[in-house]
Design an enzyme around this catalytic site. Structure first.
Site, short mmCIF file in Angstrom:
data_model
loop_
_atom_site.label_atom_id
_atom_site.label_comp_id
_atom_site.label_asym_id
_atom_site.label_seq_id
_atom_site.Cartn_x
_atom_site.Cartn_y
_atom_site.Cartn_z
N SER A 82 0.74 -1.24 0.00
CA SER A 82 0.05 -0.07 -0.09
C SER A 82 0.87 1.29 0.06
CB SER A 82 -0.90 0.04 1.21
OG SER A 82 -0.21 0.37 2.52
N PRO A 140 -1.17 3.84 4.07
CA PRO A 140 -2.31 3.80 3.04
C PRO A 140 -3.34 2.77 3.28
CG PRO A 140 -0.06 4.38 1.94
CD PRO A 140 0.30 3.93 3.10
N TYR A 141 -2.91 1.52 3.54
CA TYR A 141 -3.69 0.37 3.83
C TYR A 141 -4.82 0.92 4.83
CZ TYR A 141 -5.67 -3.68 6.04
OH TYR A 141 -6.51 -4.46 6.84
N ALA A 142 -3.94 1.19 6.14
CA ALA A 142 -4.78 1.57 7.10
C ALA A 142 -5.84 2.74 7.06
CB ALA A 142 -4.01 1.80 8.50
N THR A 144 -7.29 3.45 4.25
CA THR A 144 -8.38 2.96 3.40
C THR A 144 -9.35 2.56 4.39
OG1 THR A 144 -7.73 0.91 3.15
CG2 THR A 144 -6.93 2.42 1.40
#
Length: 326
Positions: A82, A140-142, A144
């Site tokens: 991510s 970025p993953y978190a 999202t």
């Protein structure tokens, strides 16, 4: 009861499907097979496709008008990926989820359970968190996941849909009956890296040893994937009674990555060597959850130990190539 499980041919989604079946709930699987495996949908009603495909969602509800809820597990989940590809992650995890919600509302589906993540939390001073703790996603993953939760709150305020976000801590293990497990040959999380080191006879790289934890390594709440799956069943059963929109799913026990490696060496038939390395992009100190809310509103608590999760993971690795052919 019949439920639609997006990402239902993946690690967590397929385990949720098995738990549903054991509870008398019929799963319908939707998966693009980008990371999921067709083998995990065998014997179940399965649709191959994308959650953003409105015509496909319409077809699923037309063919199964008795679907009462959706469990939304479909997502990209690898933190370093991510960081490298934030656009791809926002597209897959946020934009397509918004499309899915629009399709669900159009088809009259009023209940959704969302696979969220504890990675959105800012760790507390004692490294524990609860559902009211401050949020501070570090990848970025978190982000999202946090963006999706905010989006759901805005949508549910005026639209005929309720969304329950289950914030997972760190799933490990496999279906105890060995029907499914981690589908990836080289998973990126700590236990996956330990198993890889075990299989290849190389050291396990402990990334990050300067955190403010008892031994300097990151701390996690490792929850067995079957416990996680059973929590979804409890949430489906009690959905209409719930007066909360977020529930943490964990054990309530913190385990450092170094402690996980030491437990691995107790369970495995030969030890792995541990070598220390710098943190990776997106790595965080971690946290573990206080479990009172899940116990109170779901009547659920984790039953399996971290050692059980390690043991089941190793058992699954012995079967994985035979089951999946690669």
């Amino acid at each position: 009861m019949r439920v639609l499980i997006t990402g239902g041919a993946g690690y967590i989604g397929s385990t949720v499907a098995s738990a549903c079946e054991e509870a008398g709930i019929v799963p319908v699987i939707l998966d693009s097979l980008v990371t999921g495996r067709r083998e995990f949908a065998e014997g179940r009603e399965f649709y191959e496709g994308d959650i953003a495909d409105g015509e496909l969602i319409d077809r699923i509800f037309r063919e199964h008008p008795d679907i009462e809820a959706v469990v939304h597990c479909a997502a990209l989940i690898v933190v370093p990926d991510s960081v490298a590809d934030p656009i791809g992650y926002y597209e897959a995890n946020v934009v397509k989820t918004l499309d899915l919600v629009k399709h669900l509302i159009r088809n009259g589906c009023e209940r959704m359970i969302f696979s969220s993540s504890a990675s959105i939390y800012a760790p507390g001073d004692d490294l524990t968190v609860d559902e009211g703790s401050a949020l501070d996603p570090q990848s970025p993953y978190a982000r999202t996941k946090a963006v999706c939760e905010g989006m759901f709150a805005d949508i549910a305020a005026t639209q005929p849909i309720r969304v329950l976000s289950l914030r997972y801590f760190n799933p490990i293990g496999a279906d105890p009956k060995m029907r499914t497990g981690l589908q990836l040959a080289r998973p990126s999380h700590a236990l996956g890296k330990m198993i890889q080191a075990y299989e290849e006879g190389v050291p396990f790289e402990l990334t990050g040893v300067d955190y403010a934890t008892p031994d300097g390594s990151g701390i996690r709440d490792y929850i067995h994937v079957w416990d996680l799956a059973e929590a979804h069943v409890a949430a489906l059963r009690r959905f209409d009674e719930l007066d909360v929109s977020v529930i943490n799913l964990g054990t309530g026990q913190g385990t450092t990555v170094r402690e996980l490696a030491e437990l691995f060496n107790e369970v495995a038939d030969r030890p792995i060597e541990i070598v220390e390395r710098d943190r990776r992009p997106g790595d965080v100190i971690g946290s573990y959850t206080r479990v009172e809310l899940a116990e109170r509103v779901l009547g659920w608590k984790a039953r399996y130990s971290v050692a059980d999760g390690i043991r089941h993971s190793l058992e699954w690795r012995e079967l994985r190539a035979e089951r999946l052919g690669a």
